[in-house]
Design a protein around this motif. Structure first.
Motif, PDB file in Angstrom:
ATOM      1  N   PHE A 289      -9.430 104.365 -26.317  1.00  0.00           N
ATOM      2  CA  PHE A 289     -10.198 104.164 -27.551  1.00  0.00           C
ATOM      3  C   PHE A 289     -10.615 102.709 -27.692  1.00  0.00           C
ATOM      4  CE2 PHE A 289      -7.606 107.873 -28.181  1.00  0.00           C
ATOM      5  CZ  PHE A 289      -8.458 108.751 -28.816  1.00  0.00           C
ATOM      6  N   PRO A 290     -11.858 102.475 -28.110  1.00  0.00           N
ATOM      7  CA  PRO A 290     -12.273 101.084 -28.360  1.00  0.00           C
ATOM      8  C   PRO A 290     -11.709 100.620 -29.704  1.00  0.00           C
ATOM      9  CG  PRO A 290     -14.059 102.567 -28.924  1.00  0.00           C
ATOM     10  CD  PRO A 290     -12.925 103.431 -28.417  1.00  0.00           C
ATOM     11  N   LYS A 291     -11.668  99.315 -29.912  1.00  0.00           N
ATOM     12  CA  LYS A 291     -11.116  98.782 -31.161  1.00  0.00           C
ATOM     13  C   LYS A 291     -11.968  99.190 -32.360  1.00  0.00           C
ATOM     14  CE  LYS A 291      -7.673  96.206 -29.433  1.00  0.00           C
ATOM     15  NZ  LYS A 291      -7.136  97.056 -28.357  1.00  0.00           N
ATOM     16  N   ASP A 292     -13.244  99.472 -32.112  1.00  0.00           N
ATOM     17  CA  ASP A 292     -14.087  99.869 -33.245  1.00  0.00           C
ATOM     18  C   ASP A 292     -14.257 101.390 -33.322  1.00  0.00           C
ATOM     19  OD1 ASP A 292     -15.565  99.856 -30.954  1.00  0.00           O
ATOM     20  OD2 ASP A 292     -17.235  98.685 -31.742  1.00  0.00           O
ATOM     21  N   TYR A 293     -13.303 102.134 -32.762  1.00  0.00           N
ATOM     22  CA  TYR A 293     -13.240 103.565 -33.011  1.00  0.00           C
ATOM     23  C   TYR A 293     -13.023 103.768 -34.512  1.00  0.00           C
ATOM     24  CZ  TYR A 293     -11.235 108.252 -33.072  1.00  0.00           C
ATOM     25  OH  TYR A 293     -10.985 109.557 -33.358  1.00  0.00           O
ATOM     26  N   PRO A 294     -13.591 104.753 -35.193  1.00  0.00           N
ATOM     27  CA  PRO A 294     -14.423 105.847 -34.674  1.00  0.00           C
ATOM     28  C   PRO A 294     -15.933 105.554 -34.707  1.00  0.00           C
ATOM     29  CG  PRO A 294     -13.912 106.254 -36.975  1.00  0.00           C
ATOM     30  CD  PRO A 294     -13.323 104.910 -36.634  1.00  0.00           C
ATOM     31  N   LEU A 295     -16.297 104.279 -34.881  1.00  0.00           N
ATOM     32  CA  LEU A 295     -17.732 103.998 -34.863  1.00  0.00           C
ATOM     33  C   LEU A 295     -18.252 104.153 -33.442  1.00  0.00           C
ATOM     34  CD1 LEU A 295     -17.431 100.972 -37.243  1.00  0.00           C
ATOM     35  CD2 LEU A 295     -18.414 103.199 -37.798  1.00  0.00           C
ATOM     36  N   LYS A 296     -17.400 103.857 -32.482  1.00  0.00           N
ATOM     37  CA  LYS A 296     -17.752 104.034 -31.072  1.00  0.00           C
ATOM     38  C   LYS A 296     -16.779 105.042 -30.449  1.00  0.00           C
ATOM     39  CE  LYS A 296     -21.042 100.981 -31.052  1.00  0.00           C
ATOM     40  NZ  LYS A 296     -20.916  99.530 -31.075  1.00  0.00           N
ATOM     41  N   PRO A 297     -17.254 105.818 -29.475  1.00  0.00           N
ATOM     42  CA  PRO A 297     -16.401 106.874 -28.898  1.00  0.00           C
ATOM     43  C   PRO A 297     -15.389 106.323 -27.890  1.00  0.00           C
ATOM     44  CG  PRO A 297     -18.531 106.832 -27.796  1.00  0.00           C
ATOM     45  CD  PRO A 297     -18.598 105.800 -28.899  1.00  0.00           C
ATOM     46  N   PRO A 298     -14.315 107.099 -27.631  1.00  0.00           N
ATOM     47  CA  PRO A 298     -13.399 106.726 -26.552  1.00  0.00           C
ATOM     48  C   PRO A 298     -13.980 107.124 -25.200  1.00  0.00           C
ATOM     49  CG  PRO A 298     -12.694 108.798 -27.507  1.00  0.00           C
ATOM     50  CD  PRO A 298     -13.914 108.347 -28.286  1.00  0.00           C
ATOM     51  N   LYS A 299     -13.352 106.639 -24.139  1.00  0.00           N
ATOM     52  CA  LYS A 299     -13.668 107.120 -22.783  1.00  0.00           C
ATOM     53  C   LYS A 299     -12.549 108.061 -22.372  1.00  0.00           C
ATOM     54  CE  LYS A 299     -15.846 102.906 -20.938  1.00  0.00           C
ATOM     55  NZ  LYS A 299     -17.070 103.118 -21.668  1.00  0.00           N
ATOM     56  N   MET A 300     -12.894 109.018 -21.533  1.00  0.00           N
ATOM     57  CA  MET A 300     -11.879 109.970 -21.086  1.00  0.00           C
ATOM     58  C   MET A 300     -11.897 110.070 -19.577  1.00  0.00           C
ATOM     59  SD  MET A 300     -11.339 113.823 -22.379  1.00  0.00           S
ATOM     60  CE  MET A 300     -10.107 114.893 -21.631  1.00  0.00           C
ATOM     61  N   LYS A 301     -10.681 110.093 -18.999  1.00  0.00           N
ATOM     62  CA  LYS A 301     -10.556 110.132 -17.542  1.00  0.00           C
ATOM     63  C   LYS A 301      -9.461 111.124 -17.160  1.00  0.00           C
ATOM     64  CE  LYS A 301      -9.830 106.737 -13.817  1.00  0.00           C
ATOM     65  NZ  LYS A 301     -11.204 106.346 -13.505  1.00  0.00           N
ATOM     66  N   PHE A 302      -9.805 112.065 -16.297  1.00  0.00           N
ATOM     67  CA  PHE A 302      -8.784 112.981 -15.799  1.00  0.00           C
ATOM     68  C   PHE A 302      -7.958 112.281 -14.731  1.00  0.00           C
ATOM     69  CE2 PHE A 302     -11.104 116.397 -17.849  1.00  0.00           C
ATOM     70  CZ  PHE A 302     -10.076 117.246 -18.217  1.00  0.00           C
ATOM     71  N   ILE A 303      -6.638 112.404 -14.849  1.00  0.00           N
ATOM     72  CA  ILE A 303      -5.728 111.849 -13.852  1.00  0.00           C
ATOM     73  C   ILE A 303      -5.483 112.916 -12.785  1.00  0.00           C
ATOM     74  CG2 ILE A 303      -3.438 110.831 -13.504  1.00  0.00           C
ATOM     75  CD1 ILE A 303      -5.460 109.188 -15.255  1.00  0.00           C
ATOM     76  N   SER A 304      -5.387 114.163 -13.224  1.00  0.00           N
ATOM     77  CA  SER A 304      -5.299 115.266 -12.264  1.00  0.00           C
ATOM     78  C   SER A 304      -6.651 115.451 -11.600  1.00  0.00           C
ATOM     79  CB  SER A 304      -4.933 116.566 -12.989  1.00  0.00           C
ATOM     80  OG  SER A 304      -3.811 116.400 -13.811  1.00  0.00           O
ATOM     81  N   ASP A 305      -6.646 115.951 -10.366  1.00  0.00           N
ATOM     82  CA  ASP A 305      -7.917 116.273  -9.698  1.00  0.00           C
ATOM     83  C   ASP A 305      -8.563 117.454 -10.418  1.00  0.00           C
ATOM     84  OD1 ASP A 305      -7.576 114.353  -7.852  1.00  0.00           O
ATOM     85  OD2 ASP A 305      -6.795 115.680  -6.274  1.00  0.00           O
ATOM     86  N   VAL A 306      -9.832 117.310 -10.747  1.00  0.00           N
ATOM     87  CA  VAL A 306     -10.561 118.445 -11.324  1.00  0.00           C
ATOM     88  C   VAL A 306     -11.937 118.510 -10.663  1.00  0.00           C
ATOM     89  CG1 VAL A 306     -11.378 119.571 -13.430  1.00  0.00           C
ATOM     90  CG2 VAL A 306      -9.415 118.039 -13.556  1.00  0.00           C
ATOM     91  N   TRP A 307     -12.203 119.617 -10.008  1.00  0.00           N
ATOM     92  CA  TRP A 307     -13.500 119.812  -9.337  1.00  0.00           C
ATOM     93  C   TRP A 307     -14.428 120.466 -10.336  1.00  0.00           C
ATOM     94  CZ3 TRP A 307     -15.519 117.727  -5.238  1.00  0.00           C
ATOM     95  CH2 TRP A 307     -16.647 118.305  -4.626  1.00  0.00           C
ATOM     96  N   HIS A 308     -15.338 119.658 -10.866  1.00  0.00           N
ATOM     97  CA  HIS A 308     -16.186 120.152 -11.960  1.00  0.00           C
ATOM     98  C   HIS A 308     -17.469 119.321 -12.002  1.00  0.00           C
ATOM     99  CE1 HIS A 308     -17.589 120.942 -16.058  1.00  0.00           C
ATOM    100  NE2 HIS A 308     -16.797 121.996 -16.077  1.00  0.00           N
ATOM    101  N   PRO A 309     -18.617 119.963 -12.255  1.00  0.00           N
ATOM    102  CA  PRO A 309     -19.894 119.234 -12.261  1.00  0.00           C
ATOM    103  C   PRO A 309     -19.942 118.053 -13.239  1.00  0.00           C
ATOM    104  CG  PRO A 309     -20.294 121.600 -12.260  1.00  0.00           C
ATOM    105  CD  PRO A 309     -18.810 121.416 -12.406  1.00  0.00           C
ATOM    106  N   ASN A 310     -19.195 118.128 -14.345  1.00  0.00           N
ATOM    107  CA  ASN A 310     -19.306 117.091 -15.370  1.00  0.00           C
ATOM    108  C   ASN A 310     -18.146 116.095 -15.362  1.00  0.00           C
ATOM    109  OD1 ASN A 310     -20.405 119.914 -16.963  1.00  0.00           O
ATOM    110  ND2 ASN A 310     -21.817 118.211 -16.541  1.00  0.00           N
ATOM    111  N   ILE A 311     -17.361 116.139 -14.297  1.00  0.00           N
ATOM    112  CA  ILE A 311     -16.273 115.167 -14.149  1.00  0.00           C
ATOM    113  C   ILE A 311     -16.491 114.476 -12.804  1.00  0.00           C
ATOM    114  CG2 ILE A 311     -13.776 114.867 -13.953  1.00  0.00           C
ATOM    115  CD1 ILE A 311     -13.539 117.526 -15.562  1.00  0.00           C
TER     116      ILE A 311
END
Lengths: 166, 258
Positions: free
Chosen positions: A61-83
């Motif tokens: 989460f950025p310090k100015d959440y919720p005005l700005k969105p967080p980033k999300m990262k999968f740690i597990s392997d995920v085979w997916h078009p949008n990751i």
């Protein structure tokens, strides 16, 4: 000022998720001293190729959440078009509204200050079930998904198995 | 970025991130040079701005004959909300009766939003902050304190978010009426998600109409553009007695004082 406010809100959201867990995922902190870094466990949605998997992901989460969105990262392997291959989730709700460079993302799916961890994760779960191959972050996965469903299924099954062992 | 006329697309590069990074740099540059809301300024600042522009100079003169001074707001797409919020709260500092009316409206507004389907959890967060500032105004805090609040990004942006939510809520509540004014084949809900709730999205007539209606605060807007000899005043709602006055130049709102 902005920082205290976002920390307070994140503490409240975490408390709320602990008290009233939402089906499909669980949430906690990576490090108890840092409210801006979360670890979530997403349960592969039933009746999809991802069923049976437990996928670990981090939210930053950025310090100015919720005005700005967080980033999300999968740690597990995920085979997916949008990751993408580094695990970074590329979904429109995690992007701020702006003019659409490629015209593929409807602005109404963009980040809004009223979104919460819950709305983000529900979007991610629905993305797992229903990939958007118009704007792939993982081009090879998108190609498999479109042209070679058997191969896609095999690679996803491998991720599901791997996630169960983690 | 790409050279003129050619696009070197690199599939390994995340262009969206790059655009955002650039956007943040621009935001920072603007932030460094302009307060969210300035002190009261003399019209000479506009005269300097338009020194080479006879059409606008004439209009600044016509403004001067009607108003004493102005406050500028930062051009970050939130200027209408920020100008409205500051000008009105400043007014409330010296009008207890109007304050009492508004406090009631503001305090009930959360339940209206929740009843419209906005998530209580997040609405509460913005509403609490909004009411905190409203109550500071009610306790007749010094004007400098209000000015400081509006220039503190944490507070200021939260106030803007809440005003945006009020506009969104009103448009959705009166969707039957407002759907006639939405361009394209968008529903009111889509319009609100795209043009009202996101920070930085500029305001049009429909936003002004909704905000004045939901707050019960009449606004005069002086339009200053290329046409005609003078600025043109328009009151929202039509025929009302305005509580505050804003200056509109294409794409931007500032505050005017009589």
């Amino acid at each position: 000022m902005a920082q205290e406010r976002s920390a307070l809100l994140l503490h409240r959201q975490l408390g709320e998720l602990m008290k009233n867990p939402v089906e499909g995922f669980s949430a906690g902190l990576i490090d108890d001293d840092d409210i801006y870094k979360w670890e979530v466990l997403i349960i592969g949605p039933p009746d999809t190729l991802f069923e049976g998997g437990f996928f670990k992901a981090h939210l930053y989460f950025p310090k100015d959440y919720p005005l700005k969105p967080p980033k999300m990262k999968f740690i597990s392997d995920v085979w997916h078009p949008n990751i993408d291959k580094n695990g970074d989730v590329c979904i429109s709700i995690l992007h701020e509204p702006g003019d659409d460079k490629y015209g593929y993302e409807k602005a109404n799916e963009r980040w809004l200050p009223i979104h919460t961890v819950e709305t983000i994760l529900l979007s991610v779960i629905s993305m797992l079930a229903d990939p958007n191959d118009e704007s792939p972050a993982n081009v090879d996965a998108a190609k498999d998904w479109r042209e070679n469903p058997a191969e896609f299924k095999k690679k996803v099954a491998r991720c599901v198995r791997k996630s169960q062992e983690e | 970025m790409a050279e003129e006329g050619t696009l070197h697309y690199d599939p390994d590069k995340n262009y969206d991130e790059e655009t955002l990074a650039q956007q943040r740099i621009i935001e920072k540059q603007i932030a460094g040079t302009q307060d969210f809301v300035t002190e009261r300024l003399d019209f000479s600042v506009l005269e300097q701005e338009y020194a080479e522009d006879p059409v606008y100079i004439k209009k600044v003169r016509s403004l001067k004959s009607k108003y004493l001074c102005l406050r500028k707001t930062r051009g970050d797409g939130n200027c209408f909300y920020r100008a409205f919020g500051f000008a009105y709260f400043e007014k409330l500092l010296e009008d207890q009766e109007e304050f009492n009316r508004f406090r009631d409206v503001a305090s009930k507004s959360k339940d209206v939003l929740v009843s419209l389907g906005f998530p209580q959890f997040t609405i509460e967060d913005f509403h609490d902050t909004f009411m905190e500032v409203v109550d500071k105004v009610g306790s007749q805090c010094p004007l400098e304190e209000l000015h400081k609040i509006f220039n503190d990004q944490g507070y200021s942006d939260y106030l803007v978010v809440y005003l945006r939510l009020l506009v969104s809520g009103h448009l959705q509540k009166e969707a039957d009426f407002f759907s006639n004014f939405v361009e394209g084949d968008r529903t009111i809900k889509e319009f609100c998600n795209q043009e009202v709730e996101p920070m930085g999205k500029e305001s049009d007539h429909i936003h002004i109409i909704a905000l004045t209606a939901v707050t019960g605060v009449s606004v005069r807007v002086e339009y200053m553009d290329r046409g005609g000899e003078t600025t043109n005043a328009h009151d929202f709602p039509d025929g009302s007695t305005p509580k505050i006055a804003l200056l509109y130049r294409p794409g931007h709102y500032d505050i005017l004082y009589t």
